[in-house]
Motif scaffolding. Structure first.
Motif, short mmCIF file in Angstrom:
data_model
loop_
_atom_site.label_atom_id
_atom_site.label_comp_id
_atom_site.label_asym_id
_atom_site.label_seq_id
_atom_site.Cartn_x
_atom_site.Cartn_y
_atom_site.Cartn_z
N PHE A 105 13.24 15.45 -17.54
CA PHE A 105 11.95 15.42 -17.97
C PHE A 105 11.74 13.88 -18.50
O PHE A 105 12.37 13.47 -19.29
CB PHE A 105 11.80 16.60 -18.87
CG PHE A 105 11.65 17.56 -18.02
CD1 PHE A 105 10.40 17.96 -17.19
CD2 PHE A 105 12.43 18.83 -18.27
CE1 PHE A 105 10.32 19.06 -16.50
CE2 PHE A 105 12.34 20.10 -17.60
CZ PHE A 105 11.43 20.15 -16.69
N ALA A 106 10.24 13.47 -18.26
CA ALA A 106 10.02 12.21 -18.78
C ALA A 106 8.49 12.54 -19.50
O ALA A 106 7.65 13.05 -18.71
CB ALA A 106 10.11 11.25 -17.79
N ALA A 107 8.17 11.73 -20.49
CA ALA A 107 6.93 12.00 -21.00
C ALA A 107 5.94 10.81 -20.35
O ALA A 107 6.14 9.63 -20.06
CB ALA A 107 7.15 11.43 -22.67
N CYS A 108 4.75 11.27 -20.14
CA CYS A 108 3.96 10.60 -19.14
C CYS A 108 2.33 10.41 -20.16
O CYS A 108 1.93 11.70 -20.36
CB CYS A 108 3.42 11.38 -17.85
SG CYS A 108 4.87 11.50 -16.90
N GLN A 145 17.24 22.10 -18.46
CA GLN A 145 17.08 22.13 -16.95
C GLN A 145 15.79 22.26 -16.34
O GLN A 145 14.75 23.08 -17.08
CB GLN A 145 17.74 23.22 -16.17
CG GLN A 145 19.36 22.92 -16.35
CD GLN A 145 20.06 23.94 -15.66
OE1 GLN A 145 19.84 25.25 -15.93
NE2 GLN A 145 20.85 23.71 -14.79
N CYS A 146 15.35 21.66 -15.24
CA CYS A 146 14.15 21.83 -14.68
C CYS A 146 14.00 23.25 -14.21
O CYS A 146 14.73 23.51 -13.08
CB CYS A 146 13.64 20.93 -13.63
SG CYS A 146 12.10 21.03 -12.71
N CYS A 155 9.11 16.22 -14.26
CA CYS A 155 10.51 16.12 -14.00
C CYS A 155 10.33 14.94 -13.03
O CYS A 155 9.56 14.84 -12.14
CB CYS A 155 10.99 17.37 -13.15
SG CYS A 155 12.57 17.18 -12.38
N ARG A 156 11.14 14.02 -13.39
CA ARG A 156 11.39 12.85 -12.55
C ARG A 156 12.04 13.07 -11.16
O ARG A 156 11.95 12.35 -10.05
CB ARG A 156 12.19 11.78 -13.35
CG ARG A 156 11.72 10.98 -14.30
CD ARG A 156 12.64 10.09 -14.73
NE ARG A 156 13.89 10.70 -15.49
CZ ARG A 156 13.97 10.72 -16.83
NH1 ARG A 156 13.16 10.16 -17.63
NH2 ARG A 156 14.99 11.27 -17.34
N THR A 157 12.62 14.24 -10.91
CA THR A 157 13.34 14.60 -9.68
C THR A 157 12.41 15.12 -8.51
O THR A 157 12.43 14.76 -7.48
CB THR A 157 14.58 15.34 -10.01
OG1 THR A 157 15.29 14.99 -10.89
CG2 THR A 157 15.22 15.69 -8.74
N CYS A 158 11.61 16.25 -9.11
CA CYS A 158 10.88 17.20 -8.24
C CYS A 158 9.20 16.82 -8.43
O CYS A 158 8.38 17.38 -7.67
CB CYS A 158 11.24 18.41 -8.01
SG CYS A 158 10.99 19.28 -9.67
N GLY A 159 9.05 16.30 -9.78
CA GLY A 159 7.56 16.32 -9.89
C GLY A 159 7.04 17.31 -10.78
O GLY A 159 5.88 17.50 -10.88
N HIS A 160 7.93 18.40 -11.10
CA HIS A 160 7.24 19.72 -11.88
C HIS A 160 6.73 19.34 -13.15
O HIS A 160 7.34 18.42 -13.76
CB HIS A 160 8.48 20.70 -11.83
CG HIS A 160 8.15 21.86 -12.82
ND1 HIS A 160 7.39 22.94 -12.11
CD2 HIS A 160 8.25 22.46 -14.04
CE1 HIS A 160 7.15 23.80 -12.95
NE2 HIS A 160 7.76 23.31 -14.10
#
Length: 748
Positions: free
Chosen positions: A506-509, A496-497, A457-462
């Motif tokens: 959500f972002a792919a890493c 939703q996260c 998650c780009r917002t909270c890092g989950h």
């Protein structure tokens, strides 16, 4: 009832020629059942039944009948004669050969597994023990076709000619022989030109011809071929055939196969990826004029049943298979070949954790059978055995014909940096463009399936994790899913996260092969690009189709995982780019350097295998580490010698011994208590070290919590005796599973 003792002669048994031990009716015998029980159990042979040691039988166990094997005579049992149960029936299948029975006992003792667990691998196809069924077949009817009043077309004429051999053929086989569809066969049968008969439902293999000429061999190949062919008739020996990629190792050991077949023996070839070895199968058929019997997980149950019986009855002369083929009931095995012997796929991780390469050597010794181990990057275990004289070493130092070894370039990604959201360096991108312009094929190698190994998650890092395993979920855009590559859990990407409730965050890493496809398509919009992984190629037919597309020049760039690194020969593949050469060096595995070298060397070996020169580019953040320098200098022997010295200094295998204990269960607290109890009972003494208990790197796997202990000993210590004494002091509850892994290869 105690486990069965070794078979011995007694007044109730007699030995006919060939080493078979007959058992007189009414005799008390031991029957081993393919279940994880304490050992063989006492039964009585009925007065109207003749059998022998090794016979497959049906016996009562509780209130059901199960299949088992007469393992020996019972001379010492606490079971009263009045309570002894009779064997219910003799199964219509050849007895399990003596060498197979000895192999079951040896493997069970070495890996501390109940013999019934090992026997279960030899009896993996229960339907093969049942009487064979029949199926319809067609042969030429004894009538004058002209009197039938039918039109004899060209297709029908070919069928009648094929059926004139006097044999009955299944419709599919006869259609293949005549080059027609099965409907032509059925039409002729309905008209009365073909007669329908019932034949046993068994596989039929065209006998391979060992006298067919093979390709012209080079001087080094001829010398090696002569030695392995001679070894095929000398009883037990182990030969390590060590040759660079493209040196013709397969053609060399084909000569040993020819010698064994000419002597009337059966042959077993083990391959690590049998379902994906279409080129090997084509080369074999071209060399011997017939296809081998296959044994792997992609066979149907019916194919497995027919193949198992064909091997047991001696009709299948050569078998190529995965590691489980080692347990098949060969009555006249004369040669075992282990190709790509260094491959970790030969190590079974679940159930009985055996290593098929090592056990192939044991099987050879027990049956007085020669064994050939083959690799371009032999394991350190095999190299040390050759160095110390236990194995014969044959070396092929050069590629066959005009082919030369590819150049290897290290690309330092800390200096030659990929662009933002890119994974290919400018140097590799330019090489791909040039190779496409030259009309040659390229391979991009990344040992990561899917689109991205991590989604956060780009917002909270989950981070999205598997609910059943200590593993991150891998995004697969081809299937629009998140997958766990350990337990198979699959789900969609949530809107939703679950941690912060933000939407579309959500972002792919990181890159996977699917993400490389996006980048390569943008870079080379006119190129024909294909992704090749275990997700896209699921069996021999799909593998063969991929090979055909490559050989026909229908693919410009292959993006693949390790399944494209083994054995393939593509004449126009001249560029190999390894996207993340450091990937295998992470994780602290004692074999990390060895495995990385083997994998990089094997994938590099796909380039420049014929007249066109090959080029290999390894993208790395650690260009100065020994494994990368050795790859760049083509200094395989120097790297392996340094690796051996390091292992010897720290008493790591092959100079020391390891055994892993994996404690697992659904109750984390109970697993911890049992693991700690095992740790407190750990042995002490010279040459013994115990590490743990500690959470496994995969501390949760398929819903089970896992703790690991590691026993490290010197080479002269009996690991099995230490483990038996140690574990005998600890009571493990039924809710907890304790797996013993002697000679572990995985430390997850």
């Amino acid at each position: 009832m105690p486990p069965s003792a070794a078979n011995s002669a007694s007044p109730s048994a007699n030995r006919p020629a060939g080493g078979r031990v007959m058992v007189e009716p009414g005799t008390r015998v031991k029957v081993l059942i393919p279940l994880p029980l304490d050992g063989a159990y006492d039964y009585r042979l009925p007065l109207d039944m003749a059998a022998e040691i090794g016979s497959f039988v049906a016996v009562p166990l509780g209130n059901r009948l199960v299949a088992g094997v007469i393992w020996g005579l019972s001379t010492d049992s606490d079971v009263l004669e009045s309570k002894l149960r009779d064997i219910a029936g003799l199964l219509d299948v050849p007895p399990l050969p003596s060498a197979n029975r000895s192999f079951v006992e040896w493997l069970a003792a070495y890996y501390l597994s109940p013999p019934g667990n090992v026997l279960r691998m030899a009896m993996s196809v229960q339907s093969a023990l049942e009487p064979p069924t029949t199926r319809p077949a067609y042969r030429l009817a004894e009538v004058d076709v002209e009197t039938l009043g039918i039109k004899v077309t060209t297709a029908r004429r070919r069928v009648l000619a094929a059926a004139s051999d006097g044999f009955a053929h299944p419709a599919s086989e006869l259609a293949s022989m005549a080059g027609v569809s099965s409907s032509v066969i059925k039409g002729l049968a309905e008209a009365g030109a073909l007669e329908t008969v019932q034949i046993p439902d068994e596989a039929r293999w065209t006998p391979p011809d060992p006298n067919l000429p093979g390709p012209e061999l080079s001087g080094d190949q001829k010398v090696a071929a002569g030695q392995v062919a001679a070894a095929a008739g000398e009883g037990f020996s182990v030969t390590l055939l060590d040759g660079v990629t493209g040196s013709g190792k397969t053609e060399v050991y084909f000569e040993a196969i020819a010698a064994a077949l000419a002597a009337g023996k059966q042959v077993l070839v083990l391959l690590p990826e049998i379902a994906l070895s279409s080129q090997w199968l084509a080369r074999f058929e071209q060399r011997f004029g017939a296809a081998p019997a296959e044994w792997h997980s992609d066979l149907t149950q019916g194919q497995r049943r027919r193949t198992w019986r064909g091997i047991a009855e001696g009709r299948a002369r050569i078998v190529v298979g995965a590691r489980s083929a080692l347990h098949l009931p060969f009555p006249d095995l004369g040669l075992i070949v282990v190709d790509e012997e260094h491959e970790t796929a030969f190590k079974q991780e679940d159930g009985v954790a055996y290593h098929a390469r090592d056990m192939a050597v044991v099987r050879g010794r027990l049956g007085e059978i020669p064994v050939i181990l083959v690799s371009a990057t032999p394991s350190l275990e095999s190299l040390l055995n050759a160095k110390e004289g236990r194995y014969r070493l044959l070396h092929l130092p050069e590629r066959h014909g005009a082919a030369t070894m590819p150049t290897v370039e290290l690309i330092d990604i800390t200096k030659d940096k990929p662009g933002r959201q890119q994974w290919l360096t400018p140097t590799l991108r330019k090489a791909l463009e040039d190779n496409l312009a030259a009309g040659e094929q390229s391979l991009l190698f990344l040992n990561r399936r899917g689109y991205a190994p991590l989604t956060l998650c780009r917002t909270c890092g989950h981070r999205l994790a598997c609910p059943n395993c200590s593993a991150w979920l891998v995004e697969h855009r081809f299937t629009r899913s998140l997958q766990c590559h350990h337990c198979g859990f699959t789900t969609g990407v949530p809107q939703q996260c679950p941690s912060c409730d933000d939407t579309d965050s959500f972002a792919a890493c990181g890159p996977g092969v699917e993400r490389l496809l996006e980048e390569a398509t943008l870079l080379l919009p006119e190129a024909r690009i294909e992704v090749v992984t275990s997700d896209t190629i699921r069996g021999p037919l799909q593998a063969a189709a991929f090979v055909e597309r490559m050989e026909n020049g229908e693919i410009d760039v292959v993006i693949g995982t390790q399944i494209v690194a083994k054995g393939y020969h593509f004449p126009r593949l001249t560029l190999v780019g390894v996207v993340d050469a450091d990937l295998g060096l992470n994780g602290g595995d004692l074999r990390a350097g060895e495995r990385t070298y083997q994998l990089m060397y094997q994938v590099a070996g796909r380039a420049g295998r014929e007249g066109l020169p090959g080029r290999v580019m390894l993208q790395t953040a650690s260009p100065t580490v020994p494994v990368m320098q050795a790859l760049a200098r083509h200094d395989r022997d120097g790297f392996l010698e340094a690796e051996l010295r390091m292992r010897e200094e720290f008493d790591f295998p092959p100079f020391g011994r390891l055994a892993a204990l994996i404690v697992s269960g659904p109750d984390e607290g109970l697993v911890d208590r049992v693991a700690q109890a095992i740790g407190r009972a750990a042995p002490h003494g010279r040459g013994l070290t115990v590490l743990g208990p500690a959470p496994a790197p995969l501390a949760l796997l398929r819903g089970r919590y896992r703790r690991r202990l590691l026993l490290k000993t010197s080479r002269d210590v009996s690991v099995q005796k230490v483990l038996i004494d140690w574990l005998g002091k600890v009571q493990v509850p039924n809710a907890v599973r304790l797996q013993v892994d002697v000679d572990p290869y995985s430390f997850l």
